[in-house]
Design a protein around this motif. Structure first.
Motif, PDB file in Angstrom:
ATOM      1  N   ALA A  58      42.901  96.474  55.407  1.00  0.00           N
ATOM      2  CA  ALA A  58      43.822  97.066  56.385  1.00  0.00           C
ATOM      3  C   ALA A  58      43.090  97.322  57.699  1.00  0.00           C
ATOM      4  O   ALA A  58      41.894  97.644  57.713  1.00  0.00           O
ATOM      5  N   LEU A  59      43.807  97.175  58.783  1.00  0.00           N
ATOM      6  CA  LEU A  59      43.197  97.412  60.089  1.00  0.00           C
ATOM      7  C   LEU A  59      42.641  98.830  60.194  1.00  0.00           C
ATOM      8  O   LEU A  59      41.632  99.064  60.858  1.00  0.00           O
ATOM      9  N   ALA A  63      35.758 100.241  61.266  1.00  0.00           N
ATOM     10  CA  ALA A  63      34.994 101.184  62.076  1.00  0.00           C
ATOM     11  C   ALA A  63      35.394 100.975  63.536  1.00  0.00           C
ATOM     12  O   ALA A  63      35.474  99.846  64.008  1.00  0.00           O
ATOM     13  N   GLY A  64      35.689 102.060  64.239  1.00  0.00           N
ATOM     14  CA  GLY A  64      36.167 101.946  65.613  1.00  0.00           C
ATOM     15  C   GLY A  64      37.676 101.852  65.724  1.00  0.00           C
ATOM     16  O   GLY A  64      38.210 101.706  66.822  1.00  0.00           O
ATOM     17  N   GLY A 170      45.646 101.926  70.950  1.00  0.00           N
ATOM     18  CA  GLY A 170      45.073 101.743  69.637  1.00  0.00           C
ATOM     19  C   GLY A 170      44.847 100.276  69.308  1.00  0.00           C
ATOM     20  O   GLY A 170      45.038  99.382  70.142  1.00  0.00           O
ATOM     21  N   VAL A 171      44.422 100.009  68.089  1.00  0.00           N
ATOM     22  CA  VAL A 171      44.190  98.637  67.646  1.00  0.00           C
ATOM     23  C   VAL A 171      45.503  97.857  67.619  1.00  0.00           C
ATOM     24  O   VAL A 171      45.531  96.663  67.919  1.00  0.00           O
ATOM     25  N   THR A 172      46.605  98.534  67.302  1.00  0.00           N
ATOM     26  CA  THR A 172      47.912  97.856  67.307  1.00  0.00           C
ATOM     27  C   THR A 172      48.222  97.277  68.675  1.00  0.00           C
ATOM     28  O   THR A 172      48.635  96.115  68.798  1.00  0.00           O
ATOM     29  N   LEU A 259      33.875  94.603  67.708  1.00  0.00           N
ATOM     30  CA  LEU A 259      35.131  95.126  67.157  1.00  0.00           C
ATOM     31  C   LEU A 259      36.171  94.015  67.078  1.00  0.00           C
ATOM     32  O   LEU A 259      36.880  93.886  66.077  1.00  0.00           O
ATOM     33  N   ALA A 260      36.261  93.190  68.119  1.00  0.00           N
ATOM     34  CA  ALA A 260      37.223  92.088  68.120  1.00  0.00           C
ATOM     35  C   ALA A 260      36.956  91.135  66.962  1.00  0.00           C
ATOM     36  O   ALA A 260      37.887  90.654  66.300  1.00  0.00           O
ATOM     37  N   GLY A 261      35.685  90.868  66.682  1.00  0.00           N
ATOM     38  CA  GLY A 261      35.340  89.991  65.567  1.00  0.00           C
ATOM     39  C   GLY A 261      35.739  90.577  64.234  1.00  0.00           C
ATOM     40  O   GLY A 261      36.247  89.869  63.353  1.00  0.00           O
TER      41      GLY A 261
END
Length: 380
Positions: A58-59, A63-64, A170-172, A259-261
């Motif tokens: 899950a996203l 970490a981060g 956020g990551v979303t 983080l993108a990776g």
């Protein structure tokens, strides 16, 4: 290794006796393609299941990771309600209209239905809640609170919320973007583009007549069902397509390529393993990808949906041969030179165009390879 700007992810998924994505009438969503009606899964449905998955990949396990919420009640639930019990209600009530207008626009105080469904990140909401708490603490009464809030909001818009965080939505938001009609400056361009999935063959659907019996029924003369209903069930082999703009993803992650990776790594697992689907209790609509083909390249992406404009038989082996043949024609014509890796449950292998380095991998190895492409796209 050539510079990769885009990752393209092509999938084949099989689902049986399921109702994956419904329209407003409760029937399966459909798409007519090549004069043939197909069963469809909307991109919104797919993205929501990937975002909300409770899964080892899950996203939210990253970490981060920064959470985000999509709602018309963000101010009410995340900013105003936490103040109640800590400050007088009349003071809190006086603050709310100005904060609603700041986030949702001039008509936001006219009620929930007047607001756009908006995505804000945890960090944006935390900052906004802290400012509301400060204003409430400094205001001697409701009148002063309203005046202070109006003065504080003056000249501000949603963009101001994003100034002190690398992941404002956020990551979303970093993955799927956001649109704020009241403040275009707060918009985030989506680096992950998701197509509607559709069956590679003609639709396979039937009405499911079902009943429920009352276990406590005592009338011996009435032996029939207590409830009689009908729904729709479908079967299908679905083609799906996702594009990731790597420089765009890195930018939305505040320049954090690591983080993108990791996001790409987890997203590969989610695309392969997380199933969309309504009526889970009665259909168990779970399946894993029959095929996951990942391409890395610098040229404009192109879907392989054209392979299935003429509906094929509902068979994985045939679908793979049709897809492979279409891809070979594209390679010969456009010579775009993508690097490729794939996983497959089919016996039929994909062909290996010269220079593509095509390898058949496990999901673990494929996700690691895809994540490694992110670094090559950092300066694209």
């Amino acid at each position: 290794m050539s510079t990769a700007r885009f990752l393209q992810i092509h999938t084949l998924h099989t689902y049986t006796a399921a109702l994956l994505n419904r329209d407003d009438t409760g029937l399966a969503k459909r798409l007519t393609y090549g004069a043939t009606s197909r069963i469809r899964i909307s991109s919104q449905c797919l993205k929501r299941h990937w975002r909300k998955a409770e899964d080892p990949h899950a996203l939210s396990t990253l970490a981060g990771y920064v959470d985000a919420y999509r709602s018309r009640e963000l101010v009410t639930e995340k900013v105003i309600e936490p103040l109640r019990g800590r400050h007088p209600d009349d003071v809190v009530n006086a603050l709310e209209p100005e904060f609603q207008k700041l986030v949702y626009g001039d008509k936001a105080d006219k009620g929930k239905k007047s607001r756009q469904t908006l995505l804000l990140g945890e960090s944006e909401l935390t900052w906004l809640a802290a400012e509301a708490d400060r204003l409430a603490a400094e205001a001697p009464d409701a009148k002063a609170a309203a005046k202070a809030a109006a003065q504080w909001v003056k000249g501000k818009n949603v963009s101001v919320l994003a100034q002190n965080t690398a992941l404002p939505a956020g990551v979303t938001g970093a993955l799927f973007g956001r649109m704020v009609t009241s403040d275009p400056g707060a918009n985030i361009e989506a680096p992950v583009h998701v197509a509607h999935a559709f069956t590679v063959h003609a639709e396979e659907a039937e009405g499911d007549y079902f009943t429920a019996v009352d276990d406590l029924k005592k009338d011996e003369d009435d032996s029939g069902a207590d409830t009689i209903q009908e729904t729709e069930l479908t079967c299908g082999l679905f083609y799906g397509y996702v594009v990731i703009d790597l420089p765009g993803l890195i930018k939305n992650c505040g320049g954090d390529a690591d983080l993108a990776g990791r996001i790409v790594h987890h997203l590969l697992y989610l695309i392969a393993e997380v199933s969309p689907g309504a009526k889970r209790g009665s259909t168990a609509p779970y399946g894993r990808a029959d095929l996951l083909l990942v391409e890395a390249g610098a040229r404009q992406p192109r879907s392989l949906a054209g392979a299935f404009r003429r509906a094929c038989r509902p068979d994985v082996e045939e679908a793979l041969r049709v897809l492979d043949g279409h891809l070979a024609h594209l390679d010969a014509t456009y010579e775009t030179g993508e690097a490729r890796r794939y996983l497959s449950l089919a016996q039929t292998p994909l062909s290996s165009p010269e220079g593509s380095g095509l390898e058949r991998l496990s999901l673990k190895a494929l996700a690691e390879w895809a994540a490694a492409q992110v670094g090559t796209g950092a300066d694209a």
